[in-house]
Write a protein that holds these residues in place. Structure first.
Motif, PDB file in Angstrom:
ATOM      1  N   ASN A 158      28.438 -10.781  21.458  1.00 19.63           N
ATOM      2  CA  ASN A 158      27.919 -11.390  22.251  1.00 19.63           C
ATOM      3  C   ASN A 158      26.756 -10.885  23.298  1.00 19.63           C
ATOM      4  OD1 ASN A 158      27.482 -12.216  25.139  1.00 19.63           O
ATOM      5  ND2 ASN A 158      27.858 -13.504  24.551  1.00 19.63           N
ATOM      6  N   THR A 159      26.811  -9.802  23.368  1.00 20.24           N
ATOM      7  CA  THR A 159      25.920  -8.856  23.800  1.00 20.24           C
ATOM      8  C   THR A 159      24.713  -8.568  22.952  1.00 20.24           C
ATOM      9  OG1 THR A 159      27.434  -6.913  23.356  1.00 20.24           O
ATOM     10  CG2 THR A 159      28.047  -7.292  25.607  1.00 20.24           C
ATOM     11  N   LEU A 160      24.887  -8.374  21.454  1.00 27.78           N
ATOM     12  CA  LEU A 160      23.949  -8.440  20.839  1.00 27.78           C
ATOM     13  C   LEU A 160      23.116  -9.949  20.863  1.00 27.78           C
ATOM     14  CD1 LEU A 160      26.266  -7.014  17.537  1.00 27.78           C
ATOM     15  CD2 LEU A 160      24.563  -5.669  18.936  1.00 27.78           C
ATOM     16  N   ARG A 161      23.714 -10.768  20.780  1.00 24.06           N
ATOM     17  CA  ARG A 161      22.837 -11.915  21.441  1.00 24.06           C
ATOM     18  C   ARG A 161      21.865 -11.956  20.026  1.00 24.06           C
ATOM     19  NH1 ARG A 161      22.361 -14.215  26.452  1.00 24.06           N
ATOM     20  NH2 ARG A 161      22.944 -12.089  27.625  1.00 24.06           N
ATOM     21  N   CYS A 162      22.560 -12.912  18.569  1.00 27.45           N
ATOM     22  CA  CYS A 162      22.263 -12.619  17.110  1.00 27.45           C
ATOM     23  C   CYS A 162      23.352 -13.797  17.087  1.00 27.45           C
ATOM     24  CB  CYS A 162      22.483 -11.529  16.543  1.00 27.45           C
ATOM     25  SG  CYS A 162      21.993 -11.988  15.140  1.00 27.45           S
ATOM     26  N   GLY A 163      22.731 -15.092  16.519  1.00 24.24           N
ATOM     27  CA  GLY A 163      23.265 -15.941  16.570  1.00 24.24           C
ATOM     28  C   GLY A 163      23.977 -16.485  15.086  1.00 24.24           C
ATOM     29  N   LEU A 175      34.335 -18.452  28.612  1.00 22.22           N
ATOM     30  CA  LEU A 175      34.370 -18.923  27.159  1.00 22.22           C
ATOM     31  C   LEU A 175      33.264 -19.115  26.821  1.00 22.22           C
ATOM     32  CD1 LEU A 175      36.275 -22.174  27.313  1.00 22.22           C
ATOM     33  CD2 LEU A 175      37.485 -19.979  27.247  1.00 22.22           C
ATOM     34  N   ILE A 176      32.379 -18.889  27.883  1.00 18.37           N
ATOM     35  CA  ILE A 176      30.691 -18.700  26.939  1.00 18.37           C
ATOM     36  C   ILE A 176      30.480 -17.276  26.486  1.00 18.37           C
ATOM     37  CG2 ILE A 176      28.393 -18.578  27.987  1.00 18.37           C
ATOM     38  CD1 ILE A 176      28.356 -21.252  29.682  1.00 18.37           C
ATOM     39  N   ASN A 177      30.931 -16.202  26.714  1.00 21.42           N
ATOM     40  CA  ASN A 177      31.420 -14.723  26.589  1.00 21.42           C
ATOM     41  C   ASN A 177      31.768 -14.517  24.860  1.00 21.42           C
ATOM     42  OD1 ASN A 177      29.365 -14.284  28.976  1.00 21.42           O
ATOM     43  ND2 ASN A 177      31.401 -13.313  30.236  1.00 21.42           N
ATOM     44  N   LEU A 178      32.494 -15.300  24.721  1.00 23.69           N
ATOM     45  CA  LEU A 178      32.515 -15.526  23.678  1.00 23.69           C
ATOM     46  C   LEU A 178      31.974 -16.014  22.148  1.00 23.69           C
ATOM     47  CD1 LEU A 178      36.707 -16.551  24.334  1.00 23.69           C
ATOM     48  CD2 LEU A 178      35.499 -14.591  24.292  1.00 23.69           C
ATOM     49  N   THR A 179      31.166 -16.846  22.762  1.00 25.04           N
ATOM     50  CA  THR A 179      29.790 -17.309  21.827  1.00 25.04           C
ATOM     51  C   THR A 179      28.589 -16.512  21.087  1.00 25.04           C
ATOM     52  OG1 THR A 179      28.323 -17.974  23.600  1.00 25.04           O
ATOM     53  CG2 THR A 179      30.270 -19.616  23.306  1.00 25.04           C
ATOM     54  N   VAL A 180      27.688 -17.271  20.715  1.00 30.33           N
ATOM     55  CA  VAL A 180      27.012 -16.145  19.515  1.00 30.33           C
ATOM     56  C   VAL A 180      25.753 -17.208  20.078  1.00 30.33           C
ATOM     57  CG1 VAL A 180      27.833 -14.669  18.527  1.00 30.33           C
ATOM     58  CG2 VAL A 180      26.912 -16.927  17.043  1.00 30.33           C
ATOM     59  N   THR A 181      24.608 -16.543  19.980  1.00 27.88           N
ATOM     60  CA  THR A 181      23.481 -17.397  19.992  1.00 27.88           C
ATOM     61  C   THR A 181      22.277 -16.212  20.450  1.00 27.88           C
ATOM     62  OG1 THR A 181      22.110 -19.232  21.898  1.00 27.88           O
ATOM     63  CG2 THR A 181      22.539 -17.225  23.061  1.00 27.88           C
ATOM     64  N   PHE A 218      18.366 -15.734  24.828  1.00 25.06           N
ATOM     65  CA  PHE A 218      18.301 -16.249  26.133  1.00 25.06           C
ATOM     66  C   PHE A 218      18.852 -17.242  26.013  1.00 25.06           C
ATOM     67  CE2 PHE A 218      17.217 -11.622  25.903  1.00 25.06           C
ATOM     68  CZ  PHE A 218      17.936 -11.011  27.452  1.00 25.06           C
ATOM     69  N   SER A 219      18.853 -18.013  25.128  1.00 28.05           N
ATOM     70  CA  SER A 219      19.277 -19.711  24.852  1.00 28.05           C
ATOM     71  C   SER A 219      19.981 -20.003  25.900  1.00 28.05           C
ATOM     72  CB  SER A 219      19.290 -20.192  23.411  1.00 28.05           C
ATOM     73  OG  SER A 219      20.092 -21.483  23.472  1.00 28.05           O
ATOM     74  N   GLU A 220      19.563 -20.557  26.419  1.00 27.29           N
ATOM     75  CA  GLU A 220      20.967 -21.569  27.304  1.00 27.29           C
ATOM     76  C   GLU A 220      20.994 -22.375  27.074  1.00 27.29           C
ATOM     77  OE1 GLU A 220      18.857 -21.938  31.235  1.00 27.29           O
ATOM     78  OE2 GLU A 220      17.798 -20.064  31.280  1.00 27.29           O
ATOM     79  N   THR A 221      21.432 -23.508  25.943  1.00 27.91           N
ATOM     80  CA  THR A 221      22.313 -24.398  25.336  1.00 27.91           C
ATOM     81  C   THR A 221      22.901 -24.056  24.648  1.00 27.91           C
ATOM     82  OG1 THR A 221      19.999 -24.698  24.104  1.00 27.91           O
ATOM     83  CG2 THR A 221      19.603 -25.722  26.276  1.00 27.91           C
ATOM     84  N   LYS A 222      22.601 -23.313  23.527  1.00 26.93           N
ATOM     85  CA  LYS A 222      23.206 -22.892  22.758  1.00 26.93           C
ATOM     86  C   LYS A 222      25.302 -22.766  22.908  1.00 26.93           C
ATOM     87  CE  LYS A 222      24.649 -20.962  18.159  1.00 26.93           C
ATOM     88  NZ  LYS A 222      26.129 -20.506  18.093  1.00 26.93           N
ATOM     89  N   PRO A 223      25.144 -21.902  23.991  1.00 30.60           N
ATOM     90  CA  PRO A 223      26.626 -21.185  24.499  1.00 30.60           C
ATOM     91  C   PRO A 223      27.567 -22.802  24.819  1.00 30.60           C
ATOM     92  CG  PRO A 223      25.375 -19.517  24.846  1.00 30.60           C
ATOM     93  CD  PRO A 223      23.919 -20.725  24.370  1.00 30.60           C
ATOM     94  N   LEU A 224      26.494 -23.720  25.512  1.00 27.23           N
ATOM     95  CA  LEU A 224      27.541 -25.012  26.171  1.00 27.23           C
ATOM     96  C   LEU A 224      27.843 -25.794  25.035  1.00 27.23           C
ATOM     97  CD1 LEU A 224      24.873 -25.590  28.654  1.00 27.23           C
ATOM     98  CD2 LEU A 224      26.836 -24.325  29.092  1.00 27.23           C
ATOM     99  N   ARG A 225      26.077 -26.135  24.015  1.00 31.76           N
ATOM    100  CA  ARG A 225      27.438 -26.788  23.221  1.00 31.76           C
ATOM    101  C   ARG A 225      28.351 -26.212  22.283  1.00 31.76           C
ATOM    102  NH1 ARG A 225      25.529 -28.433  26.708  1.00 31.76           N
ATOM    103  NH2 ARG A 225      23.283 -29.229  27.413  1.00 31.76           N
ATOM    104  N   GLU A 226      28.119 -25.437  22.061  1.00 30.82           N
ATOM    105  CA  GLU A 226      29.165 -24.386  21.193  1.00 30.82           C
ATOM    106  C   GLU A 226      30.907 -24.118  21.805  1.00 30.82           C
ATOM    107  OE1 GLU A 226      30.611 -22.393  18.411  1.00 30.82           O
ATOM    108  OE2 GLU A 226      29.035 -22.799  17.616  1.00 30.82           O
TER     109      GLU A 226
END
Length: 505
Positions: free
Chosen positions: A95-100, A162-168, A171-179
Motif C-alpha cells: 500500500n505504501t507504494l501507492r501504485c494501483g 481495511l483501507i491500508n490493504l487496498t492499492v490506488t 493519493f486518490s481518496e475515492t478508490k480505496p473506499l470503493r475497493e
C-alpha cells in the motif's frame, strides 16, 4: 438486577459463540504456517522484484524509506506466521507504494479452497462520510442501517485498517473506499480472520440501536452479494459488460461501459444503428457514458470510442520509461500480460522493451515521445459518422486504468461534462503497462508489477498524485441510499433536461 444479569449473560454468550466459531476454523488452508526465515526470504524477494522491475516504484516513497519498511517488517516477524497473516503484512507494505497496478494476493489455490467455507461477513456496504451503511436487502439487518461495530470492533477504527490493504494510484481518496465497498467481507476476513458468525451492532434507519448475530457465508456468496449492490444501480445496464439504451423523452443515449474487455465491433454495430444515413445525423442529441464501475481493460477500445466522438484518431502522447531492459527475477515469473511464462513470452517481452526503450538516462531507459495508440497492434478503426452532441461522462473511484484514461481524455473536450467523484486512476502519470506476475517462493503469494511508467503530456500537472476530478462533484448521501436514488445518473439527466428547456426557450 435480573435484567442487568440477563444482558450480561447475553453479551458473554455472544462473545463465546463468536470466539468458538473463530477458533473452529483454525485448521483452514490460510492458517498453514511458514517459518520466520521463510517469510523473511519472501519479503526479500518481494523487495528485489519491486526494486529491479517496477517502472517507477519510488514515485511517492523513497527507496531508502521503502527498504526500511521492509526491514522493519522482517525484524518484527514472529517465529511462525500464517499465510493469511503474511498476506496482510504484504498488502500493508504494498500500500505504501501507492501504485494501483502493483497488486499482491494469496496463492490462488489457497484462496479457491477457502472461498468455499462459510466464514465471511456477508453484507455489502456503502461508505458515506466515514460511516458504513448496509447496501443490501436480503438480510435481517435492514437496508440503510449504519453498522456500528462487528465483533466489538467499532467501524471508525476498522475502516482505516481495511483501507491500508487496498492499492490506488497516488493519493486518490475515492478508490480505496470503493475497493473496500466492493469486497468488504474479504478484506474483513484478511484483517480479522474467519468466523461462522458475527456479532453486529447497528443503528436502523429510524435511529434505534440493535444487536444481532449474522451468520457467515461462503466467500463465493459474499462476492456474489456485491453484484446486488449498490441497490441504486439495479438497472440491467450494470449487469453487462457493455450496454446501450435510450431515454427517448430526453433524446439521450446511455452507453454503459462496465469494462473495456468488449469486442470493438460491438461499438460499430450498436452505435452505427443509431445513425440515419438519409438525414446524415444520429437519432439522439445527448450521450451519457457511464464509467463508474469500469476498472479498465483493453486500451485499444479508447481509440474506437474517441473516433466515434471526434471523427479523428486518438492522439495522447506520453513520456515513457522502464528501469530495466530485461525481465528481472525470471525464476519467480508466472506470466506476462496474461501469457504464461515460456521462453517465447519472455523473449517477446524483452524484445518489446529493447525495441522502444533504448535511451539510458539517470538509471532508466526512455522511449521517444510516442502516441502509443498508433503502436497498438489490432486496433479497430471506427468507420461510422462522428457524434457532435453533448456528452456526459459519469466517473467514480472505481473508474481506473484505461477507464480513467478515457475520462481524462474526454474531459479535455469542450462538449464533455464529467460528473461524479475523483477517478481512481492517475491523472498525470502512472506505472501500468506490461504487467509481470510473480510467485513468491515460500508462500506462493502473487505479485503483479507494471514494467513501464507513463507520464501524459497533454495534461495540467495540477492534479499530480491524484485522479481526474469531475466538473460537477456528486456523491451518494444517506438520503439517496435510503431512497435507492442514483444521484449521479439523475444529476446528469437533470443537466440534460435543463439544457433542453433552455434551448427550447
Amino acid at each position: 438486577m435480573k435484567r442487568h444479569l440477563s444482558t450480561i449473560n447475553k453479551v458473554v454468550l455472544v462473545s463465546l459463540l463468536v470466539l468458538t466459531n473463530t477458533f473452529s476454523l483454525l485448521s483452514n488452508n490460510y492458517n498453514r504456517t511458514i517459518t520466520r526465515q521463510e517469510a523473511a526470504d519472501d519479503l526479500e524477494v518481494y523487495f528485489q522484484i519491486i526494486d529491479k522491475q517496477h517502472g517507477n516504484p519510488y514515485q511517492y516513497i523513497s527507496r531508502q524509506a521503502f527498504q526500511k519498511l521492509v526491514l522493519d517488517k522482517v525484524a518484527s516477524l514472529p517465529e511462525a506466521i500464517t499465510f493469511k497473516q503474511f498476506e496482510v503484512l504484504l498488502a500493508e507494505l504494498n500500500n505504501t507504494l501507492r501504485c494501483g497496478h502493483t497488486k499482491v494476493g494469496m496463492d490462488k489455490s489457497v484462496v479457491r479452497q477457502d472461498l468455499g467455507l462459510s466464514q465471511f461477513f456477508p453484507l455489502p456496504i456503502k461508505i458515506i462520510e466515514g460511516r458504513a451503511y448496509v447496501d443490501f436487502e436480503r438480510s435481517d439487518i435492514p437496508h440503510g442501517a449504519e453498522l456500528l461495530s462487528i465483533n466489538d470492533e467499532e467501524i471508525p477504527a476498522l475502516l482505516p485498517k481495511l483501507i491500508n490493504l487496498t492499492v490506488t494510484d497516488g493519493f486518490s481518496e475515492t478508490k480505496p473506499l470503493r475497493e473496500v465497498e466492493s469486497k468488504f467481507g474479504y478484506y474483513y476476513f484478511l484483517k480479522n480472520g474467519a468466523s461462522s458468525s458475527f456479532s453486529v451492532s447497528y443503528k436502523d434507519p429510524i435511529g434505534q440501536v440493535r444487536q444481532v448475530i449474522v451468520e457467515g457465508v461462503a466467500g463465493n456468496t459474499m462476492l456474489a452479494n456485491n453484484y446486488y449492490r449498490p441497490i441504486n444501480m439495479s438497472h440491467e445496464r450494470y449487469n453487462r459488460f457493455t450496454n446501450l439504451d435510450a431515454i427517448d423523452s430526453l433524446q439521450t443515449l446511455v452507453l454503459t461501459l462496465n469494462t473495456f474487455q468488449a469486442n470493438p465491433d460491438w461499438f460499430d454495430q450498436k452505435l452505427g444503428s443509431r445513425y440515419n444515413e438519409e438525414d446524415k445525423e444520429f437519432d439522439f442529441e445527448n450521450l451519457v457514458i457511464d464509467l463508474r464501475i469500469n476498472e479498465g481493460g483493453d486500451r485499444r477500445l479508447l481509440n474506437t470510442m474517441y473516433q466515434f466522438l471526434t471523427g479523428r484518431k486518438l492522439n495522447d502522447p506520453s513520456k515513457t520509461y522502464t528501469r530495466s531492459q530485461s525481465i528481472e527475477m525470471k525464476k519467480y515469473v508466472a506470466s506476462i500480460n496474461g501469457r504464461l511464462k515460456t521462453d517465447e513470452s519472455l523473449k517477446g517481452a524483452e524484445d518489446y522493451i529493447q525495441k522502444y526503450f533504448q535511451a539510458p538516462k539517470e538509471g532508466r531507459f526512455e522511449a521517444p515521445l510516442l502516441n502509443w495508440y498508433d503502436e497498438f497492434e489490432g486496433t479497430t478503426d471506427y468507420k461510422g459518422a462522428k457524434f457532435d452532441g453533448n456528452i456526459y461522462v459519469l466517473i467514480s473511484g472505481r473508474t481506473f486504468s484505461a477507464a480513467a484514461d478515457l475520462a481524462r481524455i474526454l474531459g479535455q473536450m469542450d462538449n464533455v461534462i464529467l460528473i461524479g467523484e475523483e477517478t481512481g486512476g492517475a491523472h498525470v502519470g502512472r506505472a501500468a503497462n506490461m504487467l509481470v506476475n510473480y510467485s513468491l517462493p515460500n508462500t506462493s503469494s502473487t505479485l503483479q508489477v507494471p514494467v513501464i511508467y507513463e507520464e501524459f503530456v497533454n495534461v495540467s500537472t495540477d492534479n499530480a498524485g491524484r485522479g481526474t476530478f469531475p466538473d460537477y462533484a456528486v456523491q451518494t448521501t444517506f438520503e439517496d441510499l435510503l431512497d435507492k436514488k442514483d444521484s449521479v445518473f439523475e444529476y446528469a439527466l437533470e443537466l440534460i433536461s435543463q439544457r433542453n428547456s433552455f434551448g427550447s426557450n
